[in-house]
Design a protein around this motif. Structure first.
Motif, mmCIF file in Angstrom:
data_model
loop_
_atom_site.group_PDB
_atom_site.id
_atom_site.type_symbol
_atom_site.label_atom_id
_atom_site.label_comp_id
_atom_site.label_asym_id
_atom_site.label_seq_id
_atom_site.Cartn_x
_atom_site.Cartn_y
_atom_site.Cartn_z
ATOM 1 N N ARG A 30 0.828 -1.215 0.000
ATOM 2 C CA ARG A 30 0.000 0.000 0.000
ATOM 3 C C ARG A 30 0.860 1.262 0.000
ATOM 4 N NH1 ARG A 30 -4.192 -1.160 4.397
ATOM 5 N NH2 ARG A 30 -5.351 -2.737 3.294
ATOM 6 N N LEU A 31 1.891 1.267 0.826
ATOM 7 C CA LEU A 31 2.782 2.432 0.875
ATOM 8 C C LEU A 31 3.422 2.676 -0.486
ATOM 9 C CD1 LEU A 31 4.493 1.869 4.323
ATOM 10 C CD2 LEU A 31 2.976 3.764 3.705
ATOM 11 N N THR A 32 3.810 1.601 -1.135
ATOM 12 C CA THR A 32 4.411 1.732 -2.459
ATOM 13 C C THR A 32 3.376 2.208 -3.470
ATOM 14 O OG1 THR A 32 5.942 -0.055 -1.925
ATOM 15 C CG2 THR A 32 5.715 0.513 -4.234
ATOM 16 N N ASP A 33 2.187 1.628 -3.424
ATOM 17 C CA ASP A 33 1.122 2.018 -4.359
ATOM 18 C C ASP A 33 0.709 3.478 -4.178
ATOM 19 O OD1 ASP A 33 1.147 -0.531 -5.380
ATOM 20 O OD2 ASP A 33 -0.666 -1.191 -4.319
ATOM 21 N N LEU A 34 0.763 3.969 -2.952
ATOM 22 C CA LEU A 34 0.400 5.358 -2.678
ATOM 23 C C LEU A 34 1.538 6.329 -2.998
ATOM 24 C CD1 LEU A 34 -1.476 4.867 0.715
ATOM 25 C CD2 LEU A 34 -2.488 5.435 -1.510
ATOM 26 N N GLU A 35 2.621 5.778 -3.524
ATOM 27 C CA GLU A 35 3.795 6.575 -3.903
ATOM 28 C C GLU A 35 4.380 7.341 -2.718
ATOM 29 O OE1 GLU A 35 2.874 8.839 -7.419
ATOM 30 O OE2 GLU A 35 2.162 7.055 -8.465
ATOM 31 N N ALA A 36 4.421 6.681 -1.583
ATOM 32 C CA ALA A 36 4.958 7.288 -0.361
ATOM 33 C C ALA A 36 6.481 7.225 -0.305
ATOM 34 C CB ALA A 36 4.369 6.590 0.861
ATOM 35 N N VAL A 37 7.087 6.445 -1.193
ATOM 36 C CA VAL A 37 8.534 6.229 -1.139
ATOM 37 C C VAL A 37 9.307 7.536 -1.262
ATOM 38 C CG1 VAL A 37 10.488 5.110 -2.275
ATOM 39 C CG2 VAL A 37 8.362 3.852 -1.948
ATOM 40 N N SER A 38 8.941 8.379 -2.220
ATOM 41 C CA SER A 38 9.700 9.625 -2.400
ATOM 42 C C SER A 38 9.607 10.515 -1.163
ATOM 43 C CB SER A 38 9.235 10.373 -3.648
ATOM 44 O OG SER A 38 7.876 10.726 -3.528
ATOM 45 N N THR A 39 8.472 10.517 -0.507
ATOM 46 C CA THR A 39 8.319 11.310 0.716
ATOM 47 C C THR A 39 9.191 10.747 1.831
ATOM 48 O OG1 THR A 39 6.047 11.863 0.105
ATOM 49 C CG2 THR A 39 6.660 12.179 2.408
ATOM 50 N N VAL A 40 9.195 9.432 1.964
ATOM 51 C CA VAL A 40 10.022 8.788 2.993
ATOM 52 C C VAL A 40 11.497 9.074 2.731
ATOM 53 C CG1 VAL A 40 10.753 6.559 3.930
ATOM 54 C CG2 VAL A 40 8.336 6.984 3.473
ATOM 55 N N LEU A 41 11.904 9.016 1.472
ATOM 56 C CA LEU A 41 13.303 9.261 1.134
ATOM 57 C C LEU A 41 13.743 10.679 1.479
ATOM 58 C CD1 LEU A 41 13.778 7.373 -2.244
ATOM 59 C CD2 LEU A 41 14.505 6.681 0.042
ATOM 60 N N ASP A 42 12.814 11.608 1.447
ATOM 61 C CA ASP A 42 13.154 12.988 1.827
ATOM 62 C C ASP A 42 13.639 13.069 3.273
ATOM 63 O OD1 ASP A 42 12.495 13.986 -0.660
ATOM 64 O OD2 ASP A 42 10.469 14.592 -0.067
ATOM 65 N N TYR A 43 13.220 12.128 4.099
ATOM 66 C CA TYR A 43 13.560 12.162 5.524
ATOM 67 C C TYR A 43 14.737 11.260 5.897
ATOM 68 C CZ TYR A 43 9.278 14.772 5.955
ATOM 69 O OH TYR A 43 8.319 15.736 5.817
ATOM 70 N N VAL A 44 15.228 10.465 4.945
ATOM 71 C CA VAL A 44 16.350 9.572 5.242
ATOM 72 C C VAL A 44 17.588 10.367 5.639
ATOM 73 C CG1 VAL A 44 17.949 7.883 4.240
ATOM 74 C CG2 VAL A 44 15.494 7.625 3.897
ATOM 75 N N ASN A 45 17.756 11.538 5.088
ATOM 76 C CA ASN A 45 18.907 12.372 5.430
ATOM 77 C C ASN A 45 18.510 13.594 6.249
ATOM 78 O OD1 ASN A 45 20.028 11.438 2.269
ATOM 79 N ND2 ASN A 45 20.998 10.772 4.137
ATOM 80 N N SER A 46 17.447 13.463 7.021
ATOM 81 C CA SER A 46 16.983 14.545 7.884
ATOM 82 C C SER A 46 18.046 14.897 8.925
ATOM 83 C CB SER A 46 15.691 14.113 8.586
ATOM 84 O OG SER A 46 15.325 15.039 9.574
#
Length: 136
Positions: free
Chosen positions: A11-27
């Motif tokens: 579901r997370l992948t289908d909702l295209e949440a990956v790019s948002t999550v990646l924004d926080y990997v280097n927070s």
């Protein structure tokens, strides 16, 4: 929940949440960075996500976490790379990312964990030279 439930990961992948999550990997906020990287790790558990994560630019973010993170964060980042490297096309991307120095840094970081060191030697990524020294 994403660790145990493949449906949630899908579901997370289908909702295209990956790019948002990646924004926080280097927070700059370490707690947020750690949570984001753990979510990426969980998403990387599904074979269907492995190529997509790399296409989204996860390698650059994960390598940055390897270089700049603390011990726990570096361990999670190394595990993400290991999970993603299961797919052949990802091995090429991971290996060609940046200069040789960056790849060597990632390999060195991976090998700081005893089990990974054994695997690296078994797969001829590194070997012991004369006097027990590491040969890259």
């Amino acid at each position: 929940m994403s660790k145990r439930d493949s449906g949630i990961r899908r579901r997370l992948t289908d909702l295209e949440a990956v790019s948002t999550v990646l924004d926080y990997v280097n927070s700059s906020e370490s707690g947020l960075q750690e949570k984001a990287l753990h979510l990426v790790l969980n998403l990387s558990l599904d074979d269907d996500n492995k190529v997509g994560l790399v296409a989204e630019g996860v390698i650059e973010k994960v390598v940055s976490a390897l270089r700049c993170g603390d011990g726990d964060l570096r361990a999670v980042a190394a595990t993400v790379l290991t999970n993603l490297a299961v797919v052949e096309v990802n091995k090429i991307t991971i290996g060609s990312y940046g200069m040789r120095k960056k790849a060597a840094t990632a390999l060195f970081t991976l090998c700081s964990f005893p089990d990974n060191w054994v695997r690296a030697v078994q797969n001829n990524a590194v070997s012991r030279g004369g006097g027990g020294r590491v040969k890259w």
